[in-house]
Design an enzyme around this catalytic site. Sequence first.
Site, PDB file in Angstrom:
ATOM      1  N   GLU A  97     -23.099 -25.220  20.726  1.00  0.00           N
ATOM      2  CA  GLU A  97     -23.113 -25.774  19.368  1.00  0.00           C
ATOM      3  C   GLU A  97     -22.342 -24.792  18.506  1.00  0.00           C
ATOM      4  O   GLU A  97     -22.859 -23.741  18.135  1.00  0.00           O
ATOM      5  CB  GLU A  97     -24.545 -25.902  18.839  1.00  0.00           C
ATOM      6  CG  GLU A  97     -25.392 -26.918  19.563  1.00  0.00           C
ATOM      7  CD  GLU A  97     -24.871 -28.329  19.446  1.00  0.00           C
ATOM      8  OE1 GLU A  97     -24.018 -28.603  18.571  1.00  0.00           O
ATOM      9  OE2 GLU A  97     -25.289 -29.167  20.259  1.00  0.00           O
TER      10      GLU A  97
ATOM     11  N   GLU B  80     -13.703 -22.741   8.530  1.00  0.00           N
ATOM     12  CA  GLU B  80     -15.105 -22.986   8.226  1.00  0.00           C
ATOM     13  C   GLU B  80     -15.510 -21.971   7.154  1.00  0.00           C
ATOM     14  O   GLU B  80     -15.383 -20.764   7.359  1.00  0.00           O
ATOM     15  CB  GLU B  80     -15.953 -22.793   9.490  1.00  0.00           C
ATOM     16  CG  GLU B  80     -17.418 -23.065   9.255  1.00  0.00           C
ATOM     17  CD  GLU B  80     -18.268 -22.938  10.515  1.00  0.00           C
ATOM     18  OE1 GLU B  80     -17.996 -22.033  11.329  1.00  0.00           O
ATOM     19  OE2 GLU B  80     -19.205 -23.726  10.665  1.00  0.00           O
TER      20      GLU B  80
ATOM     21  N   TRP C 169     -28.291 -17.021  13.027  1.00  0.00           N
ATOM     22  CA  TRP C 169     -29.279 -16.668  12.010  1.00  0.00           C
ATOM     23  C   TRP C 169     -29.454 -17.748  10.935  1.00  0.00           C
ATOM     24  O   TRP C 169     -30.378 -17.670  10.135  1.00  0.00           O
ATOM     25  CB  TRP C 169     -28.843 -15.372  11.299  1.00  0.00           C
ATOM     26  CG  TRP C 169     -27.366 -15.370  11.003  1.00  0.00           C
ATOM     27  CD1 TRP C 169     -26.390 -14.786  11.754  1.00  0.00           C
ATOM     28  CD2 TRP C 169     -26.680 -16.027   9.929  1.00  0.00           C
ATOM     29  NE1 TRP C 169     -25.146 -15.044  11.221  1.00  0.00           N
ATOM     30  CE2 TRP C 169     -25.296 -15.792  10.093  1.00  0.00           C
ATOM     31  CE3 TRP C 169     -27.109 -16.784   8.827  1.00  0.00           C
ATOM     32  CZ2 TRP C 169     -24.331 -16.292   9.215  1.00  0.00           C
ATOM     33  CZ3 TRP C 169     -26.147 -17.292   7.957  1.00  0.00           C
ATOM     34  CH2 TRP C 169     -24.781 -17.038   8.155  1.00  0.00           C
TER      35      TRP C 169
ATOM     36  N   CYS D  77     -23.632 -25.368   9.943  1.00  0.00           N
ATOM     37  CA  CYS D  77     -22.462 -25.860  10.707  1.00  0.00           C
ATOM     38  C   CYS D  77     -22.126 -27.311  10.371  1.00  0.00           C
ATOM     39  O   CYS D  77     -20.981 -27.718  10.477  1.00  0.00           O
ATOM     40  CB  CYS D  77     -22.668 -25.663  12.201  1.00  0.00           C
ATOM     41  SG  CYS D  77     -24.219 -26.324  12.788  1.00  0.00           S
TER      42      CYS D  77
HETATM   43  P1  ADP Z   1     -22.498 -16.227  13.311  1.00  0.00           P
HETATM   44  O1  ADP Z   1     -21.147 -15.921  12.758  1.00  0.00           O
HETATM   45  O2  ADP Z   1     -23.088 -17.497  12.892  1.00  0.00           O
HETATM   46  O3  ADP Z   1     -23.443 -15.060  13.326  1.00  0.00           O
HETATM   47  P2  ADP Z   1     -22.012 -15.566  15.989  1.00  0.00           P
HETATM   48  O4  ADP Z   1     -21.337 -16.430  16.971  1.00  0.00           O
HETATM   49  O5  ADP Z   1     -21.388 -14.275  15.606  1.00  0.00           O
HETATM   50  O6  ADP Z   1     -22.216 -16.535  14.800  1.00  0.00           O
HETATM   51  O7  ADP Z   1     -23.491 -15.254  16.412  1.00  0.00           O
HETATM   52  C1  ADP Z   1     -24.347 -16.227  17.002  1.00  0.00           C
HETATM   53  C2  ADP Z   1     -25.187 -15.557  18.049  1.00  0.00           C
HETATM   54  O8  ADP Z   1     -24.303 -15.070  19.082  1.00  0.00           O
HETATM   55  C3  ADP Z   1     -25.966 -14.345  17.562  1.00  0.00           C
HETATM   56  O9  ADP Z   1     -27.216 -14.297  18.211  1.00  0.00           O
HETATM   57  C4  ADP Z   1     -25.087 -13.192  17.995  1.00  0.00           C
HETATM   58  O10 ADP Z   1     -25.813 -11.994  18.171  1.00  0.00           O
HETATM   59  C5  ADP Z   1     -24.565 -13.709  19.319  1.00  0.00           C
HETATM   60  N1  ADP Z   1     -23.311 -13.090  19.786  1.00  0.00           N
HETATM   61  C6  ADP Z   1     -22.361 -12.431  19.070  1.00  0.00           C
HETATM   62  N2  ADP Z   1     -21.383 -11.978  19.869  1.00  0.00           N
HETATM   63  C7  ADP Z   1     -21.713 -12.345  21.142  1.00  0.00           C
HETATM   64  C8  ADP Z   1     -21.099 -12.180  22.433  1.00  0.00           C
HETATM   65  N3  ADP Z   1     -19.945 -11.533  22.595  1.00  0.00           N
HETATM   66  N4  ADP Z   1     -21.736 -12.712  23.513  1.00  0.00           N
HETATM   67  C9  ADP Z   1     -22.898 -13.363  23.379  1.00  0.00           C
HETATM   68  N5  ADP Z   1     -23.531 -13.563  22.199  1.00  0.00           N
HETATM   69  C10 ADP Z   1     -22.932 -13.066  21.092  1.00  0.00           C
END
Ligand code: ADP
Length: 480
Positions: A249, A382, A150, A283
Amino acid sequence: MQSANKQYINGEWVEALSRNRIDLINPATEEVLTSISFGDQKDAYLAIDAAAEAFKTWSKTTPYYRAEILKKAANYLRENLDKIAHDMVLESGKPLLEARGEWTVAANLIEWYAEEGKRAYGKVIPTNRIDKRSSVILQPMGVIGIITAWNFPSYNPARAWAAALAAGCTVVAKPSENTPLSAYHLTNAFITAGLPAGVLNLLIADAAPVGEAMLDDSRVKKISFTGSTRVGKILMDGASHTHTKLSLELGGNAPVIIFDDVEVDAIAKAASIARFRNNGQVCVAPQRFYIHKNIYDQFTEAVTKYVAQLKVGSGFEDGVNVGPLITSKQRDSVYELLAKTKAENATILTGGHQPSHLDKGYFMQPAVVANLNQSSVLAQNEIFGPILPVFSFDDLEDALAKANDTEYGLAAYAFTNNLNTAIKVSEGLEFGIIGINEWAAHGTELPFGGWKYSGQGHESGSEGLYEYMEKKLISIGGLS
Ligand code: ADP
């Protein structure tokens, strides 16, 4: 064109099969903005079906044909900048100027990939036999699952979608449910530009089951993921069973090394802006500030003064530098880190609290924290929030040892006017992106990728295009 906040599958805006909807919250006011369709694995399989079918024809189009569509999508974004930037501020909280800038970069990037798709050159390799000719061609991989975070609601998806589409791949996209409005706009840009049905499918959906569907279905040839190292590891675990290729990434924990031959006040002022861009939720954000011991006090005093002057508030307010954090969960995690540093006896020189003029929203007054050592939570994690920690170092060797003392390896920055130091520090840093005397060491045409736990593969630049193409060696023998 209306999305009605639905899923976009096989050329149509549709409700999730479950009819499930969730609320979208404005992080600056904590009010419900709207309700959005929230899909699950069943929708993901429909989207994969559509993308697999569309690949049969999209992959056979010329890059010139694809470029015309991508360029029209870029123009749609430019023409609708006021509306789309407004909606990005509503859902993400970032200042309007940053939102406008991000959409402009996204449009430029789509246009750049439109042209770069035409330059996916292979090569002809001279062989050691007179009766043989060998060449390598590049072909689109297939269906690509693209999962994005996001923090850059338009840039993150635009970067991956544009490269994959330009390469001739079809896409099942799952952007973050925290910033769906930008994803709807980006999708509408491609629809208006004439992208055929099924080539791009949008899911705002339950992440883990969608990720599992992408891993499980062998028609998805690669998952491109932008997000946390935690989720990157989940995908790597899954991919070890299914052989799905991954571009990752992930997180960063960028050091900033400031030597004692620089203009301290000017760099402190620039640091106070660079560190807090997008509220530190970046990031590649400059995060761990390592200051040469000779200028440590001077830098710390100056940066504290400038950070205290930053204006916090709604992204729509004139002159606001820092908006809210994205969610209450993110806000809580940043406050928790700060509480831990207090327990470490660190000194909070400014900020670190809810701004007194704001009683709603996920805000934190930007903080500067000193009196820290390398074992601090602010060195080892982070932060992804508005905290600027200052550490000191003795010499180049000490700076490199401290800067490299992290599992992350995305971006690193150094400031010096000594050419010798600049070269030694840039060669000694174990990171994929190095900024020397600059805060924005990235660009559409430049490869962006991390070392160590920060990821694998690259986005942007020609490298970003090749992530979505397979190499094929064609060897012709028996020639007379
Ligand atoms: P952030 O902490 O920046 O939100 P996340 O890694 O939690 O980072 O989220 C990045 C993306 O990965 C979002 O679109 C989120 O919905 C998705 N996401 C979260 N959990 C999973 C999962 N287990 N498998 C695939 N995608 C995921």
